[in-house]
Write an enzyme that holds these catalytic residues in place. Structure first.
Site, PDB file in Angstrom:
ATOM      1  N   TYR A 147     -63.296 -32.765 -38.811  1.00  0.00           N
ATOM      2  CA  TYR A 147     -62.083 -33.199 -38.125  1.00  0.00           C
ATOM      3  C   TYR A 147     -62.277 -34.599 -37.552  1.00  0.00           C
ATOM      4  CZ  TYR A 147     -60.385 -28.421 -38.512  1.00  0.00           C
ATOM      5  OH  TYR A 147     -59.970 -27.209 -39.006  1.00  0.00           O
ATOM      6  N   ASN A 198     -49.597 -27.553 -41.720  1.00  0.00           N
ATOM      7  CA  ASN A 198     -49.459 -27.654 -43.164  1.00  0.00           C
ATOM      8  C   ASN A 198     -48.699 -26.450 -43.722  1.00  0.00           C
ATOM      9  OD1 ASN A 198     -49.848 -27.952 -45.929  1.00  0.00           O
ATOM     10  ND2 ASN A 198     -52.001 -27.391 -45.847  1.00  0.00           N
ATOM     11  N   CYS A 218     -56.173 -28.533 -46.563  1.00  0.00           N
ATOM     12  CA  CYS A 218     -56.761 -28.492 -45.228  1.00  0.00           C
ATOM     13  C   CYS A 218     -57.986 -27.579 -45.188  1.00  0.00           C
ATOM     14  CB  CYS A 218     -55.729 -28.121 -44.178  1.00  0.00           C
ATOM     15  SG  CYS A 218     -54.876 -26.587 -44.461  1.00  0.00           S
ATOM     16  N   HIS A 219     -58.193 -26.793 -46.239  1.00  0.00           N
ATOM     17  CA  HIS A 219     -59.407 -25.963 -46.306  1.00  0.00           C
ATOM     18  C   HIS A 219     -60.661 -26.831 -46.443  1.00  0.00           C
ATOM     19  CE1 HIS A 219     -58.255 -26.474 -50.573  1.00  0.00           C
ATOM     20  NE2 HIS A 219     -59.550 -26.411 -50.814  1.00  0.00           N
ATOM     21  N   GLU A 268     -64.602 -24.491 -55.425  1.00  0.00           N
ATOM     22  CA  GLU A 268     -64.584 -25.926 -55.692  1.00  0.00           C
ATOM     23  C   GLU A 268     -65.999 -26.476 -55.860  1.00  0.00           C
ATOM     24  OE1 GLU A 268     -62.326 -27.845 -52.629  1.00  0.00           O
ATOM     25  OE2 GLU A 268     -60.427 -27.052 -53.358  1.00  0.00           O
TER      26      GLU A 268
END
Length: 168
Positions: free
Chosen positions: A103, A126, A134-135, A161
């Site tokens: 963040y 979001n 945002c993950h 990912e």
């Protein structure tokens, strides 16, 4: 008016909602009823209509996007928020799949290094799960923190990912 449709995906259930400008909402959840409630909460003054046509073919594309590599969703998007939120969301969309930022780092990227809580608030606001990733935001120590759609889903997305990035 928002038309919506619900289907199952690898992360549980997914709701996709669209208005006349494009896809305006993707929610993840444990069951269709909680997704409908979440949609109503997000858009309390909007008429909602359940689509019977898989949202004009959008829902299958959303499911494939969530379940597959997140390289881009070829659908019109309706991204609404404050100027600051949109700035944060654009910065999030620039983070490559398989990478994370804190963040604090994200606040610096948007030119507001002291606005860490505001950045977290933009992430929480979001409306387009996975499309606005945002993950990919973690705590400064690298640990996972809250995620609107559940930390387990966040963990699963990041692991997926990372494995795809390693295989590439």
């Amino acid at each position: 008016m928002i038309r919506y449709a619900i289907d199952h995906c690898s992360l549980g259930w997914v709701l996709a909602g669209a208005n006349d400008k494009g896809l305006c909402c993707i929610e993840l959840g444990d069951d269709p009823d909680s997704l409908r409630s979440a949609l109503q909460s997000r858009f309390p003054d909007t008429t909602l209509e359940q689509a019977t046509d898989n949202l004009g073919g959008m829902l299958p594309k959303v499911v494939r996007f969530i379940d597959g590599p997140q390289s881009g969703l070829d659908l019109p998007l309706c991204i609404e928020g404050t100027v600051f939120q949109k700035t944060v969301w654009e910065a999030l969309r620039a983070i490559p799949a398989g990478e994370t930022v804190s963040y604090t780092e994200l606040a610096a990227k948007v030119g507001r290094p002291k606005a860490i809580r505001a950045v977290a608030g933009a992430c929480a606001a979001n409306r387009l799960a996975v499309v606005i990733p945002c993950h990919r935001v973690v705590r400064s120590d690298g640990n996972l923190s809250g995620y609107r759609w559940g930390v387990d889903r966040k963990r699963a997305l990041l692991a997926r990912e990372a494995s795809r990035r390693a295989a590439a």
